[in-house]
Write a protein that holds these residues in place. Structure first.
Motif: not given
Length: 141
Positions: A14-21, A49-55, A106-109
């Protein structure tokens, strides 16, 4: 996968969604650092674009984790398509390691050993199912 593992994956994604790119960019940086030869599989492709498809694929898979009857056919088809891109079984190891490294950064601790295990379990299922799909055209020939 257990319901608890599915919840851990969903909560940690969930916290990674806004940081998708940025997450996708970090993933591909990890992947190509780990195995520079894999860059050739993305010939001519727009990596943003590939990164967008991955996410999008990750989000869709995570949404379907508790519905394997819906998820597995998608993964089988994805595995079949990846054969055409030149993906072989050994590539999945580098992808998995890059994914886990990206999640850890990305998620750290909050990327605890239990969360890591949940993601590892999910990725194992994804890989096994995609590899089954990749093998299907060979079996039919």
């Amino acid at each position: 996968m257990t319901p608890h593992q599915i919840a851990l994956i969903r909560d940690s994604f969930e916290p990674l969604k806004p940081l998708a790119a940025a997450v996708a960019e970090a993933f591909y940086a990890q992947l190509f650092a780990r195995d520079p030869a894999l860059r050739a599989l993305f010939r001519g492709g727009d990596m943003a674009e590939q990164g967008g498809r991955l996410m999008q694929m990750l989000a869709a898979a995570i949404d379907l984790l508790d519905r394997p009857a819906a998820l597995n056919p998608v993964l089988l088809r994805l595995g079949q398509r990846h054969v055409g891109y030149g993906v072989v079984d050994t590539h999945y190891d580098a992808v998995g390691a890059a994914l886990l490294d990206t999640l850890a950064a990305g998620l750290g601790a909050s990327f605890t050993p239990v969360v890591r295990e949940a993601w590892t379990t999910m990725y194992g299922h994804v890989v096994r199912t995609m590899q089954q799909g990749a093998a299907q055209p060979a079996m039919a020939a």
